[in-house]
Design a protein around this motif. Structure first.
Motif, PDB file in Angstrom:
ATOM      1  N   TYR A   1     110.841  67.906  87.237  1.00  0.00           N
ATOM      2  CA  TYR A   1     110.143  68.914  86.454  1.00  0.00           C
ATOM      3  C   TYR A   1     111.005  69.277  85.246  1.00  0.00           C
ATOM      4  CZ  TYR A   1     106.859  69.863  90.275  1.00  0.00           C
ATOM      5  OH  TYR A   1     105.869  69.760  91.225  1.00  0.00           O
TER       6      TYR A   1
ATOM      7  N   PHE B   1     114.318  72.338  95.936  1.00  0.00           N
ATOM      8  CA  PHE B   1     114.745  72.077  94.571  1.00  0.00           C
ATOM      9  C   PHE B   1     116.262  72.096  94.449  1.00  0.00           C
ATOM     10  CE2 PHE B   1     111.088  72.098  91.683  1.00  0.00           C
ATOM     11  CZ  PHE B   1     110.084  72.533  92.520  1.00  0.00           C
TER      12      PHE B   1
ATOM     13  N   HIS C   1     100.728  77.508  98.145  1.00  0.00           N
ATOM     14  CA  HIS C   1     102.175  77.629  98.295  1.00  0.00           C
ATOM     15  C   HIS C   1     102.683  78.779  97.439  1.00  0.00           C
ATOM     16  CE1 HIS C   1     102.635  73.360  99.802  1.00  0.00           C
ATOM     17  NE2 HIS C   1     101.475  73.276  99.206  1.00  0.00           N
TER      18      HIS C   1
ATOM     19  N   TYR D   1     106.437  79.927  95.780  1.00  0.00           N
ATOM     20  CA  TYR D   1     107.845  79.679  95.527  1.00  0.00           C
ATOM     21  C   TYR D   1     108.372  80.815  94.669  1.00  0.00           C
ATOM     22  CZ  TYR D   1     107.789  74.896  97.281  1.00  0.00           C
ATOM     23  OH  TYR D   1     107.706  73.800  98.101  1.00  0.00           O
TER      24      TYR D   1
ATOM     25  N   GLN E   1     111.757  81.835  91.923  1.00  0.00           N
ATOM     26  CA  GLN E   1     112.884  81.303  91.158  1.00  0.00           C
ATOM     27  C   GLN E   1     113.775  82.453  90.709  1.00  0.00           C
ATOM     28  OE1 GLN E   1     111.869  78.993  87.662  1.00  0.00           O
ATOM     29  NE2 GLN E   1     113.807  77.891  87.729  1.00  0.00           N
TER      30      GLN E   1
ATOM     31  N   PRO F   1     113.581  76.650  91.849  1.00  0.00           N
ATOM     32  CA  PRO F   1     112.649  77.385  92.704  1.00  0.00           C
ATOM     33  C   PRO F   1     112.988  77.214  94.178  1.00  0.00           C
ATOM     34  CG  PRO F   1     111.468  76.181  91.014  1.00  0.00           C
ATOM     35  CD  PRO F   1     112.888  75.711  90.964  1.00  0.00           C
TER      36      PRO F   1
ATOM     37  N   TYR G   1     111.363  77.665  98.132  1.00  0.00           N
ATOM     38  CA  TYR G   1     110.149  77.784  98.934  1.00  0.00           C
ATOM     39  C   TYR G   1     110.115  79.142  99.633  1.00  0.00           C
ATOM     40  CZ  TYR G   1     107.153  77.063 103.049  1.00  0.00           C
ATOM     41  OH  TYR G   1     106.205  77.198 104.027  1.00  0.00           O
TER      42      TYR G   1
ATOM     43  N   TYR H   1     105.920  82.163  91.990  1.00  0.00           N
ATOM     44  CA  TYR H   1     104.884  81.206  91.617  1.00  0.00           C
ATOM     45  C   TYR H   1     103.912  80.992  92.775  1.00  0.00           C
ATOM     46  CZ  TYR H   1     108.058  79.794  87.840  1.00  0.00           C
ATOM     47  OH  TYR H   1     108.882  79.770  86.743  1.00  0.00           O
TER      48      TYR H   1
ATOM     49  N   LEU I   1     103.203  69.494  92.775  1.00  0.00           N
ATOM     50  CA  LEU I   1     102.901  70.908  92.696  1.00  0.00           C
ATOM     51  C   LEU I   1     102.778  71.269  91.227  1.00  0.00           C
ATOM     52  CD1 LEU I   1     105.384  72.474  95.282  1.00  0.00           C
ATOM     53  CD2 LEU I   1     102.991  71.840  95.624  1.00  0.00           C
ATOM     54  N   ILE I   2     101.707  71.951  90.867  1.00  0.00           N
ATOM     55  CA  ILE I   2     101.495  72.376  89.490  1.00  0.00           C
ATOM     56  C   ILE I   2     101.841  73.862  89.394  1.00  0.00           C
ATOM     57  CG2 ILE I   2      99.857  72.591  87.598  1.00  0.00           C
ATOM     58  CD1 ILE I   2     100.508  69.724  88.390  1.00  0.00           C
ATOM     59  N   PHE I   3     102.909  74.175  88.684  1.00  0.00           N
ATOM     60  CA  PHE I   3     103.367  75.545  88.554  1.00  0.00           C
ATOM     61  C   PHE I   3     102.668  76.233  87.382  1.00  0.00           C
ATOM     62  CE2 PHE I   3     107.131  76.003  91.316  1.00  0.00           C
ATOM     63  CZ  PHE I   3     107.277  74.694  91.751  1.00  0.00           C
ATOM     64  N   GLY I   4     102.274  77.484  87.573  1.00  0.00           N
ATOM     65  CA  GLY I   4     101.798  78.316  86.473  1.00  0.00           C
ATOM     66  C   GLY I   4     102.975  79.051  85.873  1.00  0.00           C
ATOM     67  N   THR I   5     102.709  80.172  85.227  1.00  0.00           N
ATOM     68  CA  THR I   5     103.791  80.937  84.601  1.00  0.00           C
ATOM     69  C   THR I   5     104.397  81.959  85.549  1.00  0.00           C
ATOM     70  OG1 THR I   5     102.137  82.409  83.662  1.00  0.00           O
ATOM     71  CG2 THR I   5     102.959  80.636  82.253  1.00  0.00           C
TER      72      THR I   5
END
Lengths: 113, 114
Positions: free
Chosen positions: A35, A104, B34, B36, B38, B44, B46, B87, B102-106
């Motif tokens: 990523y 990660f 899911h 996550y 950060q 990030p 889990y 997230y 996994l597609i992360f948003g903001t």
């Protein structure tokens, strides 16, 4: 148990050069994900490798490429670096086709000057 | 790709519960939810995941709406160490039935006040 390790921690390159980033997954994990996280932005999916093959690719130009080795470690290569490639590059690993419990690493901070 | 919508930021006081909402109205039947988080200068981490039923673990609880179009991450007693970007993500199955990226948003930036 060692987590996902990434190297180097920081990398400074000049525009037009190539950068190579490395990732070692958790022992037993076969899937590796890359990523990009530019400053102030969310994580953008780059690449997914599993069992040595590229399984999926995000919306990035071909100068972003990578590979996965027989020991499941992975390498991300960025050719012809541009200033906007400056970002935190994160690697994650998981147990194959589970999609769960991604772990990660702490990332490689790439700065292009 | 299925998208999620989260508030940009939230504030909480230490030792109080926190409810972080997430809307995912385009979720499909096989998408997992899911969460996550950060922390600053880290990758990030889990937190929790679920499909249809509410889930609990040592970190948090996940409440999933009956129609699955929304979910809420619940931190029962916020601590200063919970300050992070949270997230909410849907895992989308790829070809051949494999669950992949996994597609992360903001995300939601959670601030915890002492």
């Amino acid at each position: 148990e060692a987590g996902v390790t990434q190297s180097p921690t920081h990398l400074i390159k000049t525009r037009g050069q190539q950068a190579t980033l490395r990732c070692s997954p958790i022992s037993g994990h076969t899937s590796v994900y890359w990523y990009q996280q530019a400053l102030g932005l969310g994580l953008q999916f780059l690449l997914w490798y599993d069992e040595g093959e590229e399984r999926n690719r995000g919306n990035f130009p071909p100068r972003f490429s990578g590979r996965q080795f027989p020991n499941y470690s992975s390498e991300l290569n960025v050719n012809a670096l541009e200033l906007e490639d400056s970002a935190l590059y994160l690697c994650a690993s998981s147990l194959g086709f589970t999609g769960f419990g991604y772990t990660f690493g702490s990332g490689t901070r790439l700065t292009v000057v | 790709d299925a998208k999620t919508t989260q508030p940009n930021s939230m504030e909480s006081n230490e030792e109080e519960p926190v409810h972080l909402p997430c809307n995912h109205s385009t979720i499909s039947g096989t998408d997992y939810i899911h969460w996550y988080r950060q922390l600053p200068s880290q990758g990030p981490e889990y937190v929790i995941h679920g499909l249809t039923s509410n889930v609990n673990n040592r970190m948090a609880s996940l409440a999933i709406a009956e129609d699955r179009k929304s979910s809420t991450l619940i931190l029962h007693r916020a601590t200063l160490r919970d300050a992070a970007v949270y997230y909410c993500i849907l895992s989308r199955r790829g070809g051949g039935g494999a669950t992949n990226k996994l597609i992360f948003g903001t995300g939601t930036l959670l601030a915890v006040q002492p």
